[in-house]
Design an enzyme around this catalytic site. Structure first.
Site, PDB file in Angstrom:
ATOM      1  N   ARG A 174     103.334  91.357  23.970  1.00 42.35           N
ATOM      2  CA  ARG A 174     102.294  91.804  23.060  1.00 42.35           C
ATOM      3  C   ARG A 174     101.821  93.182  23.511  1.00 42.35           C
ATOM      4  NH1 ARG A 174      97.945  87.760  24.097  1.00 42.35           N
ATOM      5  NH2 ARG A 174      96.782  88.936  22.526  1.00 42.35           N
TER       6      ARG A 174
ATOM      7  N   LYS B 156      98.452  80.450  29.975  1.00 44.70           N
ATOM      8  CA  LYS B 156      97.494  79.621  29.241  1.00 44.70           C
ATOM      9  C   LYS B 156      97.615  79.785  27.725  1.00 44.70           C
ATOM     10  CE  LYS B 156      93.502  82.741  29.544  1.00 44.70           C
ATOM     11  NZ  LYS B 156      92.102  82.861  30.028  1.00 44.70           N
TER      12      LYS B 156
ATOM     13  N   ARG C 237      85.395  77.106  27.575  1.00 40.49           N
ATOM     14  CA  ARG C 237      84.264  77.805  28.183  1.00 40.49           C
ATOM     15  C   ARG C 237      82.964  77.476  27.455  1.00 40.49           C
ATOM     16  NH1 ARG C 237      87.854  83.162  28.741  1.00 40.49           N
ATOM     17  NH2 ARG C 237      88.588  82.893  30.893  1.00 40.49           N
TER      18      ARG C 237
END
Length: 308
Positions: free
Chosen positions: A12, A86, A135
């Site tokens: 990316r 992740k 989170r």
């Protein structure tokens, strides 16, 4: 040394993705004596990069950051793809494998704020911005009085929004900040005992075509076995729980005294409850340990546990 291209590296185009791709390029060059121009980077824009107005959980989950890279691999326009571990979905497309991982960086999350020295010091009702459901849930678990809002964008974008006062605090991965040279922004590091990281956090994963022995053999010289054991356990754990961007799940495996230990956590989205598990065993049994840990949590999860 031949002048021809040895491997094309897909990545990316975000600053963090490029930092990770350049690290892979440097390690491959050092291991095999390739010049940087023999290991060119091919920038590929993914669906996840174009979505900035809503949570990824509402748009399709983790595969949004890998789909276009997967296509490029299968079509042969790149030889390997560099990912944040992740970001990888638990099931990869047929024909693509995770070749392995580079040595893992710091797995911890960090707290960044201009208003308080720690998460616990934020005033009641302060606004914490993050794009991660994990989170969000972990913040609400520790501080249910805070307002948690969506904060999308790359690391630099989130820091800029914090500086403009759009949020009072945010949480980011220490690994990303280190790779970008931005650790001076860190207000406090969150201990994993209180704030367990995402599965794969801090690890760079390299994907390749299944059966492409030329590429897989070249990659073996730069892959890290300890990180491989840890991620095998963590990803097996996540797979059992059907983990995605829509599920607040945390997991971290590490070698302790020759044994592999995995800690897992699944939370209610509002942080009001959480289930935890710890498993230890031989590194060679990493995937089995993660699988058992996931089954343990799944067996204890009451109906509707993940409902908001």
């Amino acid at each position: 040394m031949a002048d021809s291209i040895a491997l094309v590296i897909g990545t990316r185009g975000s600053p963090l993705a490029l930092a990770q791709a350049h690290e892979t390029q440097r390690r491959l060059g050092a291991a095999h004596g390739f010049a940087p121009e023999q290991l060119p980077l091919q920038l590929i824009k993914t669906t996840g990069d174009t979505i900035q107005d809503r949570a990824l959980s509402e748009a399709g989950g983790k595969g949004l950051f890998t789909k276009e890279l997967d296509i490029a691999l299968l079509e042969g326009s790149i030889d390997l793809a560099v990912h944040s571990a992740k970001d990888l979905p638990t099931v990869l497309p047929e024909g693509i494998v995770i070749a392995g991982y580079l040595p893992r960086e710091d797995v911890r999350d960090v707290f960044i704020s201009r208003r308080a020295k720690s998460l616990r010091d934020l005033p009641e009702g302060a606004v914490v911005g993050t794009a991660s459901l994990r989170r969000q849930a972990e913040v609400r678990r520790l501080r249910p009085d805070l307002k948690v809002v969506l904060l999308r964008g790359n690391v630099e974008t989130r820091l800029a929004k914090l500086d403009r006062g759009e949020v009072d605090a945010t949480l980011l991965a220490m690994a990303g900040l280190r790779r970008l040279g931005l650790t001076d922004h860190v207000t406090a590091i969150l201990d994993t005992d209180d704030f367990l990281p995402a599965v794969g956090q801090g690890a760079i994963a390299i994907a390749a075509r299944a059966g492409d022995e030329r590429v897989l053999q070249m990659l073996r010289l730069i892959l890290d076995a300890q990180t491989g054991y840890a991620l095998a356990a963590e990803r097996a754990f996540l797979t059992v729980l059907d983990g995605s961007c829509r599920t607040p799940i945390a997991g971290h495996a590490r070698l302790v005294g020759g044994e592999l230990e995995i800690r897992g956590l699944v939370l209610r989205p509002d942080g009001s409850d959480a289930l935890e598990v710890i498993r230890r065993g031989a590194p060679a049994d990493a995937a089995a340990l993660g699988h058992e840990a996931g089954l343990d949590l799944r067996s204890r999860m009451p109906a509707g546990f993940l409902d908001t």
